[in-house]
Design a protein around this motif. Structure first.
Motif, PDB file in Angstrom:
ATOM      1  N   TRP A   1       0.789  -1.206  -0.145  1.00  0.00           N
ATOM      2  CA  TRP A   1       0.031   0.145   0.073  1.00  0.00           C
ATOM      3  C   TRP A   1       0.754   1.491   0.095  1.00  0.00           C
ATOM      4  O   TRP A   1       0.559   2.141  -0.540  1.00  0.00           O
TER       5      TRP A   1
ATOM      6  N   SER B   1       1.850   1.767  -3.521  1.00  0.00           N
ATOM      7  CA  SER B   1       0.435   2.230  -4.354  1.00  0.00           C
ATOM      8  C   SER B   1       0.165   3.563  -3.893  1.00  0.00           C
ATOM      9  O   SER B   1      -0.152   4.475  -4.951  1.00  0.00           O
ATOM     10  N   ILE B   2       0.166   3.983  -2.757  1.00  0.00           N
ATOM     11  CA  ILE B   2      -0.326   5.347  -2.475  1.00  0.00           C
ATOM     12  C   ILE B   2       0.629   6.552  -2.960  1.00  0.00           C
ATOM     13  O   ILE B   2       0.245   7.342  -3.308  1.00  0.00           O
TER      14      ILE B   2
ATOM     15  N   MET C   1      -0.048   9.597  -5.174  1.00  0.00           N
ATOM     16  CA  MET C   1       0.148  10.903  -5.138  1.00  0.00           C
ATOM     17  C   MET C   1       1.144  11.422  -5.911  1.00  0.00           C
ATOM     18  O   MET C   1       1.172  12.833  -6.326  1.00  0.00           O
TER      19      MET C   1
ATOM     20  N   ARG D   1      -3.991  -0.741   4.618  1.00  0.00           N
ATOM     21  CA  ARG D   1      -3.986   0.389   4.029  1.00  0.00           C
ATOM     22  C   ARG D   1      -3.918   1.656   4.862  1.00  0.00           C
ATOM     23  O   ARG D   1      -3.172   2.753   4.609  1.00  0.00           O
TER      24      ARG D   1
ATOM     25  N   ALA E   1      -0.897   4.511   5.116  1.00  0.00           N
ATOM     26  CA  ALA E   1      -1.060   6.033   5.041  1.00  0.00           C
ATOM     27  C   ALA E   1      -0.542   6.605   6.473  1.00  0.00           C
ATOM     28  O   ALA E   1       0.081   7.734   6.083  1.00  0.00           O
TER      29      ALA E   1
ATOM     30  N   TRP F   1      -6.850  14.309   2.291  1.00  0.00           N
ATOM     31  CA  TRP F   1      -5.704  13.368   1.950  1.00  0.00           C
ATOM     32  C   TRP F   1      -6.224  11.958   2.610  1.00  0.00           C
ATOM     33  O   TRP F   1      -5.839  11.014   1.926  1.00  0.00           O
TER      34      TRP F   1
ATOM     35  N   TRP G   1      -6.395   8.723   0.205  1.00  0.00           N
ATOM     36  CA  TRP G   1      -5.313   7.761   0.157  1.00  0.00           C
ATOM     37  C   TRP G   1      -5.585   6.821   0.952  1.00  0.00           C
ATOM     38  O   TRP G   1      -5.231   5.592   0.747  1.00  0.00           O
ATOM     39  N   ALA G   2      -6.301   6.994   2.055  1.00  0.00           N
ATOM     40  CA  ALA G   2      -6.484   5.864   3.110  1.00  0.00           C
ATOM     41  C   ALA G   2      -7.740   5.432   3.138  1.00  0.00           C
ATOM     42  O   ALA G   2      -8.263   4.273   3.669  1.00  0.00           O
TER      43      ALA G   2
END
Length: 261
Positions: free
Chosen positions: A132, A135-136, A140, A186, A190, A212, A216-217
């Motif tokens: 994750w 991926s995040i 971003m 996840r 984050a 945010w 993203w989370a």
């Protein structure tokens, strides 16, 4: 008394994983499984059981063995046994001969494996925050370029790499502290990224933390900050940052040395 993995046991597991050339996903999965075993032992204490069901070192090797299957990094049982033997006898023979001693150890491992999988409820699946994190951060980077997917050169931007390295180290330490099963992967990822951004005084690519966290989370700002505080209670963030910076310095020195040749 609560059963927790000791620093020596964690070092033993990571040393064995290093010798077996396991990636982060495998040793981290093995360590989470060992934490689950320790939780089981803790739950049984006070009910006429005050000792480990499986000897510690055998259990650690078995957790790595199960993790190797779960993460598709298979290793032979014989290789697992030899690594454990080498760690116990660093000045002895490199490998055990295939003889009665090896057969006895194989039988012990096989019997102990049946006990361990029952203790784990036949569940050796672990969702780690590391995937994750990647991926995040990719998302971003895309977000910052206003909807244009980042190219490979943009993805290796030093700033993004520094955030990723620190978040990864924080996640590794969160695994060692036994935090993985306490939150979703996840949200934990984050929180690790948020810790990394704040450690480097970098802004969020959003109007505020609530936006945010939602993007993203897929969670609330309060939940991400709660997990952030949980991680910071158990992980030395300053030490992680020092380790990241030292690694960057060594990498830069190698690159200078290579270019000068």
């Amino acid at each position: 008394m609560t059963r927790q993995p000791t620093s020596d046991e964690i070092f033993y597991l990571k040393s064995a994983a290093r010798m077996l050339l396991f990636p982060t996903s495998t040793w981290a999965t093995g360590l989470v499984l060992f934490h689950r075993y320790c939780d089981y032992i803790s739950s049984q204490r006070g009910s006429n059981r005050d000792k480990d069901v499986i000897p510690s070192q055998i259990c650690i090797l078995l957790c790595l063995y199960l993790a190797s299957k779960a993460t598709e990094e298979p290793r032979r049982q014989q290789d697992i046994i030899n690594v454990g033997y080498k760690l116990e006898h660093p000045n002895g023979d490199a490998f055990l001969r295939v003889d009665e001693q090896m057969d006895a150890l194989r039988n012990t491992m096989t019997q102990a494996e049946l006990v361990l999988v029952r203790i784990l409820g036949f569940d050796v699946n672990v969702e780690l925050p590391h995937n994750w994190i990647a991926s995040i951060l990719y998302g971003m980077a895309w977000w910052e370029t206003k909807g244009v997917p980042p190219s490979d050169t943009e993805l290796v931007d030093t700033r993004v790499k520094d955030v990723a390295r620190l978040a990864w180290l924080v996640a590794n330490n969160a695994v060692s502290a036994g935090l993985v099963d306490r939150e979703s992967a996840r949200v934990m990822a984050a929180a690790c990224i948020l810790i990394s951004l704040r450690a480097d005084s970098l802004p969020l690519p959003a109007s505020d933390l609530s936006e945010w966290a939602d993007v993203w989370a897929r969670s609330s700002a309060s939940r991400v900050e709660r997990v952030q505080r949980l991680i910071e209670e158990h992980v030395d963030i300053a030490k992680c940052k020092q380790e990241r910076d030292a690694s960057n310095s060594r990498r830069a020195n190698r690159e200078v040395s290579y270019e000068s040749q």
